[in-house]
Design an enzyme around this catalytic site. Structure first.
Site, PDB file in Angstrom:
ATOM      1  N   LYS A 236      16.170 -21.692   5.097  1.00 29.97           N
ATOM      2  CA  LYS A 236      17.295 -20.794   4.842  1.00 29.97           C
ATOM      3  C   LYS A 236      18.298 -21.382   3.850  1.00 29.97           C
ATOM      4  O   LYS A 236      19.389 -20.831   3.683  1.00 29.97           O
ATOM      5  CB  LYS A 236      17.989 -20.452   6.159  1.00 29.97           C
TER       6      LYS A 236
ATOM      7  N   LYS B 229      21.969 -16.108  12.737  1.00 32.93           N
ATOM      8  CA  LYS B 229      20.866 -16.994  13.119  1.00 32.93           C
ATOM      9  C   LYS B 229      21.194 -18.428  12.735  1.00 32.93           C
ATOM     10  O   LYS B 229      21.966 -18.677  11.802  1.00 32.93           O
ATOM     11  CB  LYS B 229      19.567 -16.553  12.450  1.00 32.93           C
TER      12      LYS B 229
ATOM     13  N   ARG C  79       5.145 -11.420   5.697  1.00 31.89           N
ATOM     14  CA  ARG C  79       4.931 -12.843   5.412  1.00 31.89           C
ATOM     15  C   ARG C  79       3.920 -12.935   4.272  1.00 31.89           C
ATOM     16  O   ARG C  79       2.782 -12.490   4.383  1.00 31.89           O
ATOM     17  CB  ARG C  79       4.415 -13.555   6.659  1.00 31.89           C
TER      18      ARG C  79
ATOM     19  N   ARG D 273       4.488  -8.076   9.645  1.00 27.11           N
ATOM     20  CA  ARG D 273       4.742  -8.360  11.055  1.00 27.11           C
ATOM     21  C   ARG D 273       5.727  -7.322  11.591  1.00 27.11           C
ATOM     22  O   ARG D 273       6.841  -7.208  11.092  1.00 27.11           O
ATOM     23  CB  ARG D 273       5.311  -9.775  11.217  1.00 27.11           C
TER      24      ARG D 273
ATOM     25  N   ARG E  82      13.308  -8.415  16.193  1.00 26.91           N
ATOM     26  CA  ARG E  82      12.675  -9.574  15.559  1.00 26.91           C
ATOM     27  C   ARG E  82      11.175  -9.332  15.447  1.00 26.91           C
ATOM     28  O   ARG E  82      10.545  -8.886  16.403  1.00 26.91           O
ATOM     29  CB  ARG E  82      12.949 -10.839  16.370  1.00 26.91           C
TER      30      ARG E  82
ATOM     31  N   ASP F 186       9.314 -14.707   3.467  1.00 25.09           N
ATOM     32  CA  ASP F 186       9.527 -13.516   4.284  1.00 25.09           C
ATOM     33  C   ASP F 186      10.317 -12.484   3.499  1.00 25.09           C
ATOM     34  O   ASP F 186      11.362 -12.810   2.914  1.00 25.09           O
ATOM     35  CB  ASP F 186      10.284 -13.882   5.562  1.00 25.09           C
TER      36      ASP F 186
ATOM     37  N   GLU G   6      13.609 -15.638   3.706  1.00 21.67           N
ATOM     38  CA  GLU G   6      13.332 -17.051   3.956  1.00 21.67           C
ATOM     39  C   GLU G   6      12.221 -17.541   3.048  1.00 21.67           C
ATOM     40  O   GLU G   6      11.351 -16.773   2.632  1.00 21.67           O
ATOM     41  CB  GLU G   6      12.922 -17.299   5.417  1.00 21.67           C
TER      42      GLU G   6
ATOM     43  N   ASN H  38       9.616 -20.494   3.692  1.00 23.35           N
ATOM     44  CA  ASN H  38       9.185 -21.422   4.732  1.00 23.35           C
ATOM     45  C   ASN H  38       8.315 -22.533   4.142  1.00 23.35           C
ATOM     46  O   ASN H  38       7.223 -22.267   3.647  1.00 23.35           O
ATOM     47  CB  ASN H  38       8.408 -20.669   5.808  1.00 23.35           C
TER      48      ASN H  38
END
Length: 331
Positions: A131, A172, A222, A236, A244, A284, A293, A295
């Site tokens: 993040k 978050k 993703r 997702r 979420r 994401d 994000e 990752n």
């Protein structure tokens, strides 16, 4: 070329073999004839050898893996191994939290540079938590606030309302993972004070705040990039009664294609990821347009991508690793 591969990850006993990306990578490596070792980051040690030059070791065991529930690995005897002299590639795959222990591991592993290839590059991982690195690509992000003061959050919320973005927010932890401790704040801010108090008690770092994006109901995509090139994607979708979409909190995966906006995002990120040695990355994107994000610590998703697409993302990752290792040897 057969490689000696040490996998720094969580205990093999606890993984879900049907969805774990690290296990997927181990199977792909083994299929190529690479030898596998497993160790926990807590066993890393650095010895200066009385000033004669440093040596990095780990308490590790040789392993073989198979996709058989209840019998998915065999492990040899543990011993101290020299990651510089006995190992060709280290896969840094333990799950976050991205805390001082994780950061210290990157400081130790970066000393293998030029001797043993570490994937993803530990310097880049340390400098690019999920993040934080994404802030470099703010043009693709929803409005985002990183802060600790409740006054800043209220000002951010008011600005979003004034811009017609709605008043609901998502808060978050800055270094969280897997959808843990992600909360929705309604426009009236009725739970804002309590949540910020909780965040202050649980974490010393700032938290991240963004407008709630209704498009998340249709899914959070993703997208996996291998050495900067798109390898595949899954959508997702949140489970019943959830906003979420993380698979770890009950989300479900479905096949998908990329939008033009997502292709633009990947084209912008790809060269940066490749240059920084970030071989396996999962980004994401919500609603086909909002990057949330990047990752890099221990990205996931390749098992579902390969299941839906009939692809071999694990093989693509090992192609990239083998090319990078060969280039390292050439100097």
């Amino acid at each position: 070329m057969t490689l000696r591969v040490a996998v720094q990850m969580d205990p093999l006993e606890s993984i879900n073999i049907n969805g774990d990306s690290s296990f997927h990578l181990m199977l792909a490596a083994q299929a190529r004839g690479h030898a596998l070792w497993h160790y926990d980051v807590g066993s890393l040690a650095y010895d200066t050898l009385d000033g004669a030059g440093g040596r990095i070791t780990a308490w590790a065991a040789p392993v073989t893996v198979q996709r058989v529930a209840g019998d998915h690995f065999q492990r040899g005897d543990y011993r101290k191994i020299d990651l510089g002299a006995e190992i060709d590639v280290v896969l840094m795959r333990q799950d976050p939290p991205f805390d001082l222990g994780y950061i210290t591991g990157t400081h130790i592993l970066e000393r293998l540079a030029g001797t043993t290839l570490v994937v993803n590059d530990p310097v880049a991982v340390r400098n690019a938590p999920e993040k934080v690195m994404v802030l470099d690509f703010a043009r693709f992000m929803p409005p985002t606030l990183v802060a600790r003061r409740i006054e800043d959050v209220r000002e951010f919320q008011a600005r979003n309302i004034a811009r017609g973005l709605g008043g609901d927010l998502v808060i978050k932890p800055l270094h969280g993972n897997g959808g843990k401790a992600v909360f929705r704040i309604p426009a009236d801010g009725s739970n804002l004070g309590a949540l910020i108090e909780m965040f202050h008690n649980a974490w010393v770092e700032p938290f991240m705040v963004q407008p709630f994006l209704p498009g998340v109901a249709q899914g959070d995509k993703r997208i996996v990039l291998v050495d900067g090139v798109v390898a595949g994607a899954i959508n997702r979708k949140p489970g019943e009664g959830e906003f979420r979409s993380n698979l770890a909190v009950g989300g479900s995966a479905e096949p998908c294609d990329l939008t033009a906006r997502e292709e633009e995002i990947c084209a912008a990120l790809g060269p940066v990821l490749r240059q920084q040695g970030l071989v396996f990355v999962g980004i994401d994107v919500i609603g086909g347009e909002w990057l949330t994000e990047i990752n890099v610590t221990s990205p996931t998703g390749i098992v579902a991508i390969d299941r839906f697409n009939g692809s071999d993302t694990g093989g693509l990752i090992w192609d990239a690793i083998e090319l990078r290792h060969a280039a390292m040897l050439r100097g």
